[in-house]
Design a protein around this motif. Sequence first.
Motif, PDB file in Angstrom:
ATOM      1  N   GLN A  63       0.647  -1.701   0.359  1.00  0.00           N
ATOM      2  CA  GLN A  63       0.129   0.082  -0.084  1.00  0.00           C
ATOM      3  C   GLN A  63       0.899   1.622  -0.005  1.00  0.00           C
ATOM      4  O   GLN A  63       0.120   2.595  -0.316  1.00  0.00           O
ATOM      5  CB  GLN A  63      -0.955   0.372   1.688  1.00  0.00           C
ATOM      6  N   LEU A  64       2.296   1.551   0.637  1.00  0.00           N
ATOM      7  CA  LEU A  64       3.019   2.314   0.764  1.00  0.00           C
ATOM      8  C   LEU A  64       3.679   2.407  -0.277  1.00  0.00           C
ATOM      9  O   LEU A  64       3.253   3.878  -0.954  1.00  0.00           O
ATOM     10  CB  LEU A  64       3.793   2.455   2.243  1.00  0.00           C
ATOM     11  N   LYS A  65       3.880   1.846  -1.350  1.00  0.00           N
ATOM     12  CA  LYS A  65       4.146   1.529  -2.893  1.00  0.00           C
ATOM     13  C   LYS A  65       3.642   2.257  -3.595  1.00  0.00           C
ATOM     14  O   LYS A  65       3.357   2.945  -4.625  1.00  0.00           O
ATOM     15  CB  LYS A  65       4.521   0.337  -3.679  1.00  0.00           C
ATOM     16  N   LYS A  66       2.351   1.632  -3.559  1.00  0.00           N
ATOM     17  CA  LYS A  66       0.944   2.186  -4.249  1.00  0.00           C
ATOM     18  C   LYS A  66       0.691   3.929  -3.986  1.00  0.00           C
ATOM     19  O   LYS A  66       0.521   4.465  -5.044  1.00  0.00           O
ATOM     20  CB  LYS A  66      -0.350   1.803  -3.888  1.00  0.00           C
ATOM     21  N   LEU A  67       1.057   4.216  -2.598  1.00  0.00           N
ATOM     22  CA  LEU A  67       0.481   5.582  -2.827  1.00  0.00           C
ATOM     23  C   LEU A  67       1.709   6.424  -2.630  1.00  0.00           C
ATOM     24  O   LEU A  67       1.516   7.950  -2.985  1.00  0.00           O
ATOM     25  CB  LEU A  67       0.420   6.090  -1.082  1.00  0.00           C
ATOM     26  N   SER A  68       2.882   5.856  -2.249  1.00  0.00           N
ATOM     27  CA  SER A  68       4.282   6.514  -3.261  1.00  0.00           C
ATOM     28  C   SER A  68       3.980   7.230  -4.908  1.00  0.00           C
ATOM     29  O   SER A  68       4.395   8.051  -5.029  1.00  0.00           O
ATOM     30  CB  SER A  68       5.370   5.918  -2.841  1.00  0.00           C
ATOM     31  N   ALA A  69       3.667   6.310  -5.581  1.00  0.00           N
ATOM     32  CA  ALA A  69       3.587   6.530  -7.148  1.00  0.00           C
ATOM     33  C   ALA A  69       2.177   6.491  -7.197  1.00  0.00           C
ATOM     34  O   ALA A  69       2.247   8.039  -8.968  1.00  0.00           O
ATOM     35  CB  ALA A  69       3.778   4.633  -8.212  1.00  0.00           C
ATOM     36  N   THR A  82       3.687  10.487   4.951  1.00  0.00           N
ATOM     37  CA  THR A  82       3.914  11.354   6.434  1.00  0.00           C
ATOM     38  C   THR A  82       2.909  10.574   7.827  1.00  0.00           C
ATOM     39  O   THR A  82       3.995  10.479   8.683  1.00  0.00           O
ATOM     40  CB  THR A  82       3.949  13.049   6.483  1.00  0.00           C
ATOM     41  N   LEU A  83       1.629  10.691   6.822  1.00  0.00           N
ATOM     42  CA  LEU A  83       0.610   9.808   8.281  1.00  0.00           C
ATOM     43  C   LEU A  83       1.037   8.563   8.572  1.00  0.00           C
ATOM     44  O   LEU A  83       1.585   8.267   9.430  1.00  0.00           O
ATOM     45  CB  LEU A  83      -0.555  10.065   7.772  1.00  0.00           C
ATOM     46  N   ALA A  84       1.542   7.689   7.376  1.00  0.00           N
ATOM     47  CA  ALA A  84       2.156   6.053   7.671  1.00  0.00           C
ATOM     48  C   ALA A  84       3.372   6.361   8.712  1.00  0.00           C
ATOM     49  O   ALA A  84       3.828   5.751   9.910  1.00  0.00           O
ATOM     50  CB  ALA A  84       2.320   5.450   6.498  1.00  0.00           C
ATOM     51  N   GLN A  85       4.443   7.232   8.248  1.00  0.00           N
ATOM     52  CA  GLN A  85       5.322   7.521   9.369  1.00  0.00           C
ATOM     53  C   GLN A  85       5.237   7.851  10.939  1.00  0.00           C
ATOM     54  O   GLN A  85       6.154   6.920  11.680  1.00  0.00           O
ATOM     55  CB  GLN A  85       6.343   8.349   9.563  1.00  0.00           C
ATOM     56  N   GLU A  86       4.333   8.732  10.973  1.00  0.00           N
ATOM     57  CA  GLU A  86       3.407   8.191  12.231  1.00  0.00           C
ATOM     58  C   GLU A  86       3.289   7.617  12.967  1.00  0.00           C
ATOM     59  O   GLU A  86       2.927   7.542  14.194  1.00  0.00           O
ATOM     60  CB  GLU A  86       2.987   9.955  12.508  1.00  0.00           C
ATOM     61  N   LEU A  87       1.873   6.681  12.129  1.00  0.00           N
ATOM     62  CA  LEU A  87       1.208   5.467  12.690  1.00  0.00           C
ATOM     63  C   LEU A  87       2.509   4.365  12.726  1.00  0.00           C
ATOM     64  O   LEU A  87       2.294   4.178  14.075  1.00  0.00           O
ATOM     65  CB  LEU A  87       0.604   5.316  11.552  1.00  0.00           C
ATOM     66  N   LEU A  88       3.485   4.550  12.134  1.00  0.00           N
ATOM     67  CA  LEU A  88       4.056   3.336  12.593  1.00  0.00           C
ATOM     68  C   LEU A  88       5.176   3.878  13.472  1.00  0.00           C
ATOM     69  O   LEU A  88       6.052   2.736  13.968  1.00  0.00           O
ATOM     70  CB  LEU A  88       5.268   2.666  10.919  1.00  0.00           C
ATOM     71  N   ALA A  89       5.452   5.282  13.839  1.00  0.00           N
ATOM     72  CA  ALA A  89       6.637   5.503  15.116  1.00  0.00           C
ATOM     73  C   ALA A  89       7.796   5.366  14.762  1.00  0.00           C
ATOM     74  O   ALA A  89       8.756   4.650  15.186  1.00  0.00           O
ATOM     75  CB  ALA A  89       6.401   4.915  16.097  1.00  0.00           C
ATOM     76  N   LEU A  90       8.287   5.973  13.288  1.00  0.00           N
ATOM     77  CA  LEU A  90       8.998   5.665  12.657  1.00  0.00           C
ATOM     78  C   LEU A  90       9.642   7.217  12.685  1.00  0.00           C
ATOM     79  O   LEU A  90      11.554   6.284  12.732  1.00  0.00           O
ATOM     80  CB  LEU A  90       8.951   5.384  10.709  1.00  0.00           C
TER      81      LEU A  90
END
Length: 422
Positions: free
Chosen positions: A393-399, A407-415
Amino acid sequence: MAFLALGINHKTASVSVREKVAFVPERMVEAQQRFCSETGSHEVAILSTCNRTELYLAHEHADPQPLLHWLANYHGVPLGDLSACAYAHPAEHAVQHMMRVACGLDSMVLGEPQILGQMKSAYAVAREAGTVGPMLGRLFQSTFNAAKQVRSSTAIGENPVSVAFAAVSLSRQIFSDLRHSQALLIGAGETITLVARHLHEQGIKRIVVANRTLERARALAEQFGAHAVLLSEIPQELVNSDIVISSTASQLPILGKGMVESALKKRKHRPIFMVDIAVPRDIEPQVGELDDVYLYSVDDLQEVINENLKSRQQAAQAAEELVAQCVADFMQQMRALSAVDVVRSYRERAESLRDEELAKALRALRNGSSAEQALQQLARGLTNKLVHSPSVQLKKLSAAGRQDALTLAQELLALNTPDSLT
């Protein structure tokens, strides 16, 4: 699911309107069940007092118009008359309104405590009717907690001020020394109990309590050394009564113009001070046209009440700030609850993947693999399956250029936190 507070009160509607939309206590359960059935509402609780009729709802689509239409039809009131004085508070504003009402911040008498008991009673009746679910249940509990905090943390409830207190204060303006006066109290509820207490403290000469059931009248009368009678005995007692204060749940007037006129003749036109606290009214409005009668309704008490409120204004500001914080806390809880289903689904999926990999590892052990090999396979397989779907899903969103989602994924996954690197 949305919240909605819909209704009328003493600020928006006169007593003549409020008495038309007051709910009969004996039919409250049936009314709430009928409301849900006829409007498609999921949850409702109705609060009906002398100063307000309000509906509190948890509704999928909280459009107030069809709900207001139901209220008008139920009471046989023209929709236009009701719409002119009704209000509707949606979502967060509904939460704030309920908490302000429970704390006495929206009452005719600022900070009066009786409304909290009335709201608790409304909640209990709605639970009996089966019209309160988890959403309204949480809101009512948070509302009661807010009221408790306000009472314990501010001076909003100090210096007794209530409709009952205002009625007695006004009587002292008519009869300067109550030690020579007799009072006839009609009803035996909480308000009349407060009136009796205030009159007793003022040293009134005699109190007579009239009620539909003699047992309840006696129970109240015994507290203050009063005399108990039935409603049918009011004409005889009226002759000797200087003060008459009435608050019952009767749907029809108890005191008519003819009855009072007859009593005045026997009193040789000595004045009678009357306060009708009931909604619907217990005393016919025409009684106020008689000479030697000073008749006041709950609306007329406002001026007296205002004089007794000055000491509570500063406390009210502190209470408003506390309510605002309670509203914010409750809305935060509701937003957190909205993630429960997503978290549950995610956990169920993770547990399913875990069970699959655990089964593979156990099979490997039974087939002769070492414990170390089985554990490595378990860890590798579980990791790959847990990160597979998010990675795709992240690859699809990036594309698609969805940098906001990344950015939200980084926050959600605490990266982006130091803890995520350890």
